[in-house]
Design an enzyme around this catalytic site. Sequence first.
Site, PDB file in Angstrom:
ATOM      1  CG  HIS A 269      -1.493   0.753   1.170  1.00 28.40           C
ATOM      2  ND1 HIS A 269      -3.110   0.580   0.835  1.00 28.40           N
ATOM      3  CD2 HIS A 269      -2.015   2.218   1.835  1.00 28.40           C
ATOM      4  CE1 HIS A 269      -3.748   2.525   1.006  1.00 28.40           C
ATOM      5  NE2 HIS A 269      -2.799   3.209   1.581  1.00 28.40           N
ATOM      6  CD  GLU A 270       1.681   2.847   3.731  1.00 34.76           C
ATOM      7  OE1 GLU A 270       1.751   4.901   2.671  1.00 34.76           O
ATOM      8  OE2 GLU A 270       0.625   3.673   4.151  1.00 34.76           O
TER       9      GLU A 270
HETATM   10 MG    MG Z   1      -3.262   5.238   2.257  1.00 41.22          MG
END
Ligand code: MG
Length: 500
Positions: A269-270
């Site tokens: 995600h990051e």
């Molecule tokens: Mg986010």
Amino acid sequence: MAEEIFQNETIKQILAHYRKIWAIGHAQSVLGWDMEVNMPKMGITERSTAQGELSVLAHSFMLEPKFVELVEKAAGEELNDYERGVVRVLQREIRIAKAFPPEFVRELSEVRSKATMAWAEAKEKDDFKKFEPWLDKIIELAKKAADYLGYEEYPYDALLDLYEEGLRTRDLEPIFEKLEKELKPILDRILEEGKVPREHPLEKEEYDVESMKKVNLKVLELLGYPLGTRGRLDVSPHPFTTEFGIHDVRITTRYEGFDFRRTLLAVVHEFGHALYELQVDERFMFSPIAGGVSLGIHESQSRFWENIIGRSREFAGLIYPILKENLPFMSKYTEDDIYNYFNIVRPDFIRVEADEVTYNLHILLRYKLEKLMVNEEVKAKDLPELWNDEIERLLGIRPKNYKEGILQDIHWAHGTVGYFPTYSLGTLLATQIRSYILKDIPDFYEKVANGEFAPIREWLREKVHKYGSMYPPKELLERSFGESINPEYFIEYIKEKYLG
Ligand code: MG
């Protein structure tokens, strides 16, 4: 030498002045990152004071009459798209900076830190009463903020716009209506059919942190994150991405020692957030249009990598050998186990742990309550009950305490009202982007299976990343995809994936 994109003389003067504001922002990012990653606990007082003083300094540079005049002057001149982007972003920042009187800014920052402390204690003791007066204060300040900022239809619109330029209640209403109408029956069918797992033994498997770090680094290498040259992976209580500039974009994750998908999918995600910042046109460096344009567009990038790629069957196959090599318990599990484990669907209380199907219902609830808080007369004391009734209606489960109900998120304690909807916008947009990329790269999933991410990164750069903030979010979507956010794609994706 790269082509000079900023030609106009007024814009050049603006950018020379802006460099000071940029430098303060840069320093503040470093301080903020350090606070989360390295700082000993007791450093908090001095650090927040330093941050506060720097904000005041940046604010005064932004509102320097000569600078404001230059921006206004440039607005009346003939500009190219890059220069128009600079003026748009600065006019918006100046408008917001001017809107709040200094006593309000001071009060807000004081209430924020006290409310956050009260919230932490209330959550720990599961005692809503400790937070209630602060939540009333936050609601009052949110309403005041809306009045200072101004709005056409609803006070809530003024707050939405702070996090997503141009976003209005009238944009969100049909989106959430559709989600509410369609998602609930889909969820009921998924649970009824029982083909999608509601739990998996991998959730309980404990991992060695050092081994898991190796997995995360190997996965990042596969995705194409420039570790060491333009990025780093560190540890913090809540995973986040921070950009100091185009060439230094850092991410964090956390290690809980079990249920490894949490740390791994947080990294993926990051990475999505980071890639956006890393792929902004380099010529935008030091200017107000360097950096992602809005929270919703940003979240679409993180969700694309997390959900569309990270939760695909192909990705499970791709990372299986890395997992097997580093995590001894993996010898008991197959590639399909990874896929099933990453795609459990289970109505539960905690938003940040929610699956793809239920996640947007958690946001829907917060959206409804925020609208009530800002547009109507609702008191903090009524909110826990409203929360519980709504979650019961949406997910069929009722929180037994405040921790798994209204006290779970930090956002309101931070004074952040109007932010939650951007999470849904990003999640929806990620599925739209999936449809568009499949048209241009029909063997997209084959590429994922082979770990061939360069063409995918390139596509995202061309369609979204390289523009930084030069176009407002709605215009960027229109230009690149010919439509704005449309929940239809998400509903279809969920049906196809979970109902077959
Ligand atoms: Mg986010």
